[in-house]
Design an enzyme around this catalytic site. Sequence first.
Site, PDB file in Angstrom:
ATOM      1  N   HIS A   1       0.848  -1.206   0.000  1.00 48.25           N
ATOM      2  CA  HIS A   1       0.000   0.000   0.000  1.00 48.25           C
ATOM      3  C   HIS A   1       0.874   1.244   0.000  1.00 48.25           C
ATOM      4  CE1 HIS A   1      -3.228  -2.765   0.934  1.00 48.25           C
ATOM      5  NE2 HIS A   1      -2.490  -3.245   1.905  1.00 48.25           N
ATOM      6  N   LEU A   2       1.438   1.553  -1.181  1.00 48.35           N
ATOM      7  CA  LEU A   2       2.456   2.595  -1.263  1.00 48.35           C
ATOM      8  C   LEU A   2       1.963   3.984  -0.889  1.00 48.35           C
ATOM      9  CD1 LEU A   2       4.200   1.473  -4.551  1.00 48.35           C
ATOM     10  CD2 LEU A   2       5.050   1.235  -2.219  1.00 48.35           C
ATOM     11  N   LYS A   3       0.696   4.277  -1.141  1.00 50.01           N
ATOM     12  CA  LYS A   3       0.234   5.647  -0.924  1.00 50.01           C
ATOM     13  C   LYS A   3      -0.488   5.813   0.407  1.00 50.01           C
ATOM     14  CE  LYS A   3       1.427   7.186  -5.027  1.00 50.01           C
ATOM     15  NZ  LYS A   3       2.050   8.366  -5.495  1.00 50.01           N
ATOM     16  N   ASN A   4      -0.443   4.785   1.231  1.00 44.49           N
ATOM     17  CA  ASN A   4      -1.198   4.862   2.482  1.00 44.49           C
ATOM     18  C   ASN A   4      -0.506   5.743   3.513  1.00 44.49           C
ATOM     19  OD1 ASN A   4      -1.586   3.766   5.370  1.00 44.49           O
ATOM     20  ND2 ASN A   4      -3.440   3.219   4.258  1.00 44.49           N
TER      21      ASN A   4
END
Lengths: 310, 308
Positions: free
Chosen positions: A102-105
């Site tokens: 979840h890179l943009k979390n």
Amino acid sequence: MPIFYHDDPEWSDIEPLPQDDGGLHPLAAIAYADEYSEAMGYLRAVMAKNEFSQRVLGLTEHIISMNPAHYTVWLYRSRTLSELKASLHDEIAWLNPTALKHLKNYQIWHHRQTIIDGINSPKGEHEFIATMLEQDSKNYHVWSYRQWLVKRFGLFDDKEEMRWTEDMIHADVRNNSAWNHRWFLVVGGRDGKTLPENVVKREMDYAKSAIRKAPQNQSPWNYLKGIVREAKLPVSTLKDFALEFADMRRPDDIYSSHALDLLADIYAEEENGKEEAKKALELLASKYDPIRAHYWNFRKGLLDQSGVAA
Amino acid sequence: MPPEMQLCVEKHVKYIQSLDTRKDELEYWLTEHLRLNGLYWGLTALHLLGHPEALPRAAVLEFVFSCLHQSGGFGAAPGHDAHMLYTVSGVQILATLDAFDDLEAHMEGGRLKIGQYIASLQNTETGTFAGDEWGEQDTRFLYGALNALSLMDLLFLVDLENAVSHVQSCANFDGAYGTSPGAESHSGQVFTCVGALTIAGRRDLVDEEKLGVWLSERQLKNGGLNGRPEKKEDVCYSWWVMSSLAMLDKLHWIDSEKLTSFILQCQDPELGGLADRPGDAVDVFHTIFGIAGLSLLKYPGLIEVDPV
Ligand SMILES: [Zn+2]
């Protein structure tokens, strides 16, 4: 494989709490997928009785795997870890693959800071950051987190930190995040104290050599001008350098609009430079950056008004 | 107007209305934590499109109140913890619907309670605001707090001077602002910082020309705007960048015709909605920012939006 709790003996003492959605009206009736909906019911139930246990860690892990952006779940997990005095190293080992998924979390990073702060050591974090940046070398969360590490563990003058930043810029000279990190280390860590002369020279040389590689790249130009201003040097310090990319006697061979922009500033401050400054701004408006023609014309207008550009 | 320069108003209204009926889609419950935000965005877009009646006022208010806690904070949806972001959305919705009287009817002293909840999240030492009682801090929260408090005429509840000096400490060497001191400049953060200073009446602290230059440099050759140097264009930045430029009175420094046509290319002309860039899938977030952007560009037929 979906995970359900209603026929799991470990959870038989818990009656899941339904979503309190304030009555069924069209905007509020929330239709979850069954698995998520059930897990949330159990979470609400354990939260209502303030249970902090190993199985709560399992449950929150399950919910996070389905929806990592649900902030309540992270908060409750964080509290559970601290109530249980659970191993923070285990938590980091679990967080690593979760963050990669979840890179943009946003929540993951906040949670990570809490855990690393508790562990009180940045060991292993650089390797983890490297893996994250392989996915997206400009990820804002990752760079902000890196700054937090530098501040938390006093790494402003750390040689490794500087070398790593240089490697990042080397890998992609247009990575503005990496340039910003360099500024953070060199200037940000000095808390307003003046930069020593040798550092000013080193930084100017560094930015100049990056510009020579890609003259239209905004980042090192911003950096170079920033250093000159920080060192309280006049902009004319950069005249010869700017002329390498924009010689107004050859208006068809301009290699950088940023150089033209800078020359316009430099000429405007010179005694008889107004005409040259105008020429530079006209070239920008007509040929090298026409999309911002209004802005360049505004600058030209300033020249006419005052004789000295702002 | 040629067809490719046409805004598909009816389609976008339908798209926004349809969002609420798509509850069985996976995407719906994954973004469920954004509900109150999403509702605010949808409502704003409908107002700008001139169709405020498309979401029924009474049902919207009932949902909004069901997210309100006794503490004065709002959660994302009923049963969710209170959080600054959703509290701001809650207040914005109430302001949009002119519903502060309805609030008092629902909860006595509600306006003041909400104001006190927001004020309680200010760190009195640093002037920053946390998102919730757990302490995550960000200039987004600071802007949101000032925005909501000013909508309720309750700015006096917080230490403005301290908040202003925190915003100033987020200013960078390139003239723009980041999420915290030293963090990279970012269009979204510029919006929150300039917005906060504007609300606080301290715009004099902004180096307007330098920041205007940085903002206008966000425009790329294809007309679109990006969020940071050397990044790709994206419709949502039309809003962040343009509203900041508008606050600085420098909107004319970018090429509005090229930007308009870039935004219009991001429409889904069949099903409605706008995407981040041409050809991508639409979502509510980019739909509202695209429409708000067009409204700042004075696109014919749209209601004009206030940049702050
Ligand atoms: Zn976007």
